[in-house]
Design a protein around this motif. Structure first.
Motif, PDB file in Angstrom:
ATOM      1  N   ILE A 205     -11.643   3.765   3.078  1.00  0.00           N
ATOM      2  CA  ILE A 205     -11.814   5.273   3.206  1.00  0.00           C
ATOM      3  C   ILE A 205     -10.841   6.190   4.261  1.00  0.00           C
ATOM      4  O   ILE A 205     -10.507   7.032   4.016  1.00  0.00           O
ATOM      5  CB  ILE A 205     -13.392   5.528   3.663  1.00  0.00           C
ATOM      6  CG1 ILE A 205     -14.520   5.047   2.641  1.00  0.00           C
ATOM      7  CG2 ILE A 205     -13.621   6.762   4.158  1.00  0.00           C
ATOM      8  CD1 ILE A 205     -15.839   4.989   3.023  1.00  0.00           C
ATOM      9  N   ILE A 206     -10.963   5.222   5.325  1.00  0.00           N
ATOM     10  CA  ILE A 206     -10.056   5.844   6.407  1.00  0.00           C
ATOM     11  C   ILE A 206      -8.439   5.854   5.904  1.00  0.00           C
ATOM     12  O   ILE A 206      -7.835   6.845   6.115  1.00  0.00           O
ATOM     13  CB  ILE A 206      -9.906   5.071   7.512  1.00  0.00           C
ATOM     14  CG1 ILE A 206     -11.434   4.968   8.292  1.00  0.00           C
ATOM     15  CG2 ILE A 206      -9.382   5.492   8.833  1.00  0.00           C
ATOM     16  CD1 ILE A 206     -11.533   3.985   9.470  1.00  0.00           C
ATOM     17  N   LEU A 207      -8.020   4.978   5.316  1.00  0.00           N
ATOM     18  CA  LEU A 207      -6.568   4.701   4.941  1.00  0.00           C
ATOM     19  C   LEU A 207      -6.414   5.871   3.908  1.00  0.00           C
ATOM     20  O   LEU A 207      -5.233   6.504   4.018  1.00  0.00           O
ATOM     21  CB  LEU A 207      -6.190   3.243   4.415  1.00  0.00           C
ATOM     22  CG  LEU A 207      -5.058   2.770   4.536  1.00  0.00           C
ATOM     23  CD1 LEU A 207      -4.326   2.846   5.939  1.00  0.00           C
ATOM     24  CD2 LEU A 207      -4.882   1.515   3.960  1.00  0.00           C
ATOM     25  N   PHE A 208      -7.145   5.936   2.702  1.00  0.00           N
ATOM     26  CA  PHE A 208      -6.925   6.662   1.799  1.00  0.00           C
ATOM     27  C   PHE A 208      -6.893   8.290   2.161  1.00  0.00           C
ATOM     28  O   PHE A 208      -6.415   9.206   1.591  1.00  0.00           O
ATOM     29  CB  PHE A 208      -7.773   6.791   0.624  1.00  0.00           C
ATOM     30  CG  PHE A 208      -7.829   5.252   0.067  1.00  0.00           C
ATOM     31  CD1 PHE A 208      -6.549   4.538   0.116  1.00  0.00           C
ATOM     32  CD2 PHE A 208      -8.880   4.763  -0.679  1.00  0.00           C
ATOM     33  CE1 PHE A 208      -6.400   3.279  -0.372  1.00  0.00           C
ATOM     34  CE2 PHE A 208      -8.673   3.541  -1.477  1.00  0.00           C
ATOM     35  CZ  PHE A 208      -7.317   2.856  -1.183  1.00  0.00           C
TER      36      PHE A 208
ATOM     37  N   VAL B 262      -1.220   3.796  -6.068  1.00  0.00           N
ATOM     38  CA  VAL B 262      -0.766   3.633  -4.433  1.00  0.00           C
ATOM     39  C   VAL B 262      -2.144   2.945  -3.993  1.00  0.00           C
ATOM     40  O   VAL B 262      -2.120   1.968  -3.028  1.00  0.00           O
ATOM     41  CB  VAL B 262      -0.634   4.795  -3.805  1.00  0.00           C
ATOM     42  CG1 VAL B 262      -0.581   4.844  -2.175  1.00  0.00           C
ATOM     43  CG2 VAL B 262       0.815   5.328  -4.220  1.00  0.00           C
ATOM     44  N   ARG B 263      -3.123   3.329  -4.461  1.00  0.00           N
ATOM     45  CA  ARG B 263      -4.334   2.721  -4.175  1.00  0.00           C
ATOM     46  C   ARG B 263      -4.500   1.156  -4.257  1.00  0.00           C
ATOM     47  O   ARG B 263      -5.057   0.488  -3.621  1.00  0.00           O
ATOM     48  CB  ARG B 263      -5.543   3.493  -4.580  1.00  0.00           C
ATOM     49  CG  ARG B 263      -6.050   4.827  -3.875  1.00  0.00           C
ATOM     50  CD  ARG B 263      -6.808   5.585  -4.686  1.00  0.00           C
ATOM     51  NE  ARG B 263      -7.361   6.926  -3.900  1.00  0.00           N
ATOM     52  CZ  ARG B 263      -6.750   7.608  -3.226  1.00  0.00           C
ATOM     53  NH1 ARG B 263      -5.384   7.804  -3.347  1.00  0.00           N
ATOM     54  NH2 ARG B 263      -7.368   8.597  -2.549  1.00  0.00           N
ATOM     55  N   ILE B 264      -4.178   0.765  -5.352  1.00  0.00           N
ATOM     56  CA  ILE B 264      -3.947  -0.412  -5.857  1.00  0.00           C
ATOM     57  C   ILE B 264      -3.307  -1.337  -5.060  1.00  0.00           C
ATOM     58  O   ILE B 264      -3.253  -2.428  -4.739  1.00  0.00           O
ATOM     59  CB  ILE B 264      -3.899  -0.796  -7.337  1.00  0.00           C
ATOM     60  CG1 ILE B 264      -4.983  -0.011  -8.308  1.00  0.00           C
ATOM     61  CG2 ILE B 264      -3.377  -2.183  -7.650  1.00  0.00           C
ATOM     62  CD1 ILE B 264      -4.818  -0.067  -9.457  1.00  0.00           C
ATOM     63  N   LEU B 265      -1.887  -0.864  -4.718  1.00  0.00           N
ATOM     64  CA  LEU B 265      -0.952  -1.611  -3.983  1.00  0.00           C
ATOM     65  C   LEU B 265      -1.414  -1.454  -2.574  1.00  0.00           C
ATOM     66  O   LEU B 265      -0.754  -2.180  -1.885  1.00  0.00           O
ATOM     67  CB  LEU B 265       0.369  -0.642  -4.084  1.00  0.00           C
ATOM     68  CG  LEU B 265       1.217  -0.689  -5.448  1.00  0.00           C
ATOM     69  CD1 LEU B 265       2.654   0.120  -5.198  1.00  0.00           C
ATOM     70  CD2 LEU B 265       1.539  -2.122  -5.534  1.00  0.00           C
ATOM     71  N   LEU B 266      -2.239  -0.702  -1.972  1.00  0.00           N
ATOM     72  CA  LEU B 266      -2.573  -0.766  -0.728  1.00  0.00           C
ATOM     73  C   LEU B 266      -3.841  -1.656  -0.543  1.00  0.00           C
ATOM     74  O   LEU B 266      -4.148  -2.009   0.699  1.00  0.00           O
ATOM     75  CB  LEU B 266      -3.270   0.634  -0.126  1.00  0.00           C
ATOM     76  CG  LEU B 266      -2.296   1.482   0.199  1.00  0.00           C
ATOM     77  CD1 LEU B 266      -3.026   3.036   0.304  1.00  0.00           C
ATOM     78  CD2 LEU B 266      -1.275   1.136   1.410  1.00  0.00           C
ATOM     79  N   ILE B 267      -4.284  -2.429  -1.622  1.00  0.00           N
ATOM     80  CA  ILE B 267      -5.392  -3.460  -1.531  1.00  0.00           C
ATOM     81  C   ILE B 267      -4.961  -4.582  -0.518  1.00  0.00           C
ATOM     82  O   ILE B 267      -5.725  -4.930   0.403  1.00  0.00           O
ATOM     83  CB  ILE B 267      -5.651  -4.035  -2.780  1.00  0.00           C
ATOM     84  CG1 ILE B 267      -6.422  -2.912  -3.559  1.00  0.00           C
ATOM     85  CG2 ILE B 267      -6.604  -5.272  -2.624  1.00  0.00           C
ATOM     86  CD1 ILE B 267      -6.892  -3.176  -5.064  1.00  0.00           C
TER      87      ILE B 267
END
Length: 355
Positions: A225-228, A242-247
């Motif tokens: 939540i914070i990162l996105f 990008v969300r998937i790559l940030l996992i």
């Protein structure tokens, strides 16, 4: 910082399996399973993990990614092993089984395990990343602020996760697994509180632990939540990518938080750990003594807890204590449910009561 504030870290961890417990200490792990005939079967092996020996596995915020993958693979292997004791022994090998073994040169089980882990990851991404993101897009016309939209997406993700945990916890067949999960935590808490690893001492320890995988997953949800909120990408499709790559980044940060919590015991760390501990009340259940016996068998196979107590708490365990049924009367429960002798009287260890 005093030793008490630093906490007592044993280095062991594990997970519940079908009618048993897996415990891991460094590169060694043991699976103890209560077989249908009532006996306990213990299997001990080594598991070095992905990129064993590589410096990458020691780098902060990077090691958490490999640790997470290793946990998935080892967890699936040990769960399959425990389930084998309850399979139909008379089941014959099918033509498909023979074909797969021939194609994979006898490695069909490993290949299947790889596909299972990969499918689990894809399914988790779809449910906990793609689905919340898709739902948040439905509100794009009403919520113009990107940060608020990210928070809404995070709330949906957290709600799905909590609903998933609650549904799983309500299943009758899962209850015994969660009892073994509680037995695993109780044994680790027992040792890290400085008590001999006996059935009664373990039973009186907490079933909640700050280094639990449940807490890790909750941190993943909260940190995402914070990162996105701070990742701004205009293109909707690219935003999902990008969300998937940030996992891996989120997993790495979450691992460091859990690692820090497991090695420290101060007000801030305890406060941060509270939500995960609360959630563990769903993913753990109070075990019975027979389940504690299984967990102890798993610990004994990979961890010299007597040497740990001597080094960490300064006393030697007398074998006669392990045969005694009587427990100290000065036993109280900690705020988190972990029992502790707390009034300064002598415990059965012959040492001052541990705080």
């Amino acid at each position: 910082m005093s030793k008490k504030n630093c906490g007592h870290y044993s280095g062991i961890g594990g997970q519940a399996v079908l009618e048993g417990v897996m415990m891991k200490n460094k590169d060694e792990y043991a699976v103890a399973v209560r077989k249908p005939d009532g006996n306990i079967e213990v299997k001990k092996e080594k598991y070095a993990g992905a990129l064993a020996g590589s410096k990458l596995t020691k780098l902060p915020f990077v090691r958490g990614v490999f640790n997470f993958i290793d946990s998935l693979v080892l967890g699936m292997q040990t769960l399959t092993y425990s389930a084998s004791f309850y399979e139909d022994d008379e089941a014959e090998e099918t033509k498909t089984d023979k074909l797969l073994n021939k194609v994979t040169k006898g490695n069909a089980e490993k290949v299947f395990m790889g596909f299972t882990v990969a499918f689990s990851i894809v399914l988790a991404v779809a449910i906990f990343i793609a689905l919340p993101y898709g739902i948040s897009l439905l509100f794009h016309s009403y919520v113009r602020n990107a940060s608020l939209l990210a928070i809404l997406e995070g709330v949906v993700r957290l709600a799905i996760f909590l609903a998933y945990v609650a549904i799983i916890a309500s299943m009758k067949d899962i209850r015994r697994v969660y009892q073994y999960h509680g037995a695993e935590h109780k044994c680790i808490n027992c040792l890290e509180k400085g008590r001999p690893l006996t059935v009664k001492d373990a039973m009186r320890s907490s079933r909640l632990h700050k280094r639990c995988g449940t807490s890790f997953l909750l941190f993943v949800m909260l940190i995402s939540i914070i990162l996105f909120m701070f990742i701004r990408v205009e293109n909707p499709a690219l935003r999902l990518v990008v969300r998937i790559l940030l996992i891996p980044v989120i997993a790495g940060i979450s691992y460091e938080v859990i690692r820090l919590a497991g090695r420290n015991d101060n007000v801030i760390i305890n406060l941060i750990s509270k939500p995960g501990m609360w959630l563990q009340k769903l993913t753990t259940r109070e075990p019975d003594e027979s389940m504690i016996e299984v967990a102890i068998a798993s610990v004994n196979a990979v961890f010299d807890w007597k040497a740990y107590l001597k080094e960490e708490f300064g006393y030697e365990v007398d074998e006669s204590w392990l045969m005694e049924d009587d427990q100290p009367e000065d036993f109280d429960e900690d705020e988190d449910g972990a029992g502790d002798a707390s009034d300064g009287k002598e415990t059965k260890t012959g040492e001052p009561a541990l705080q």
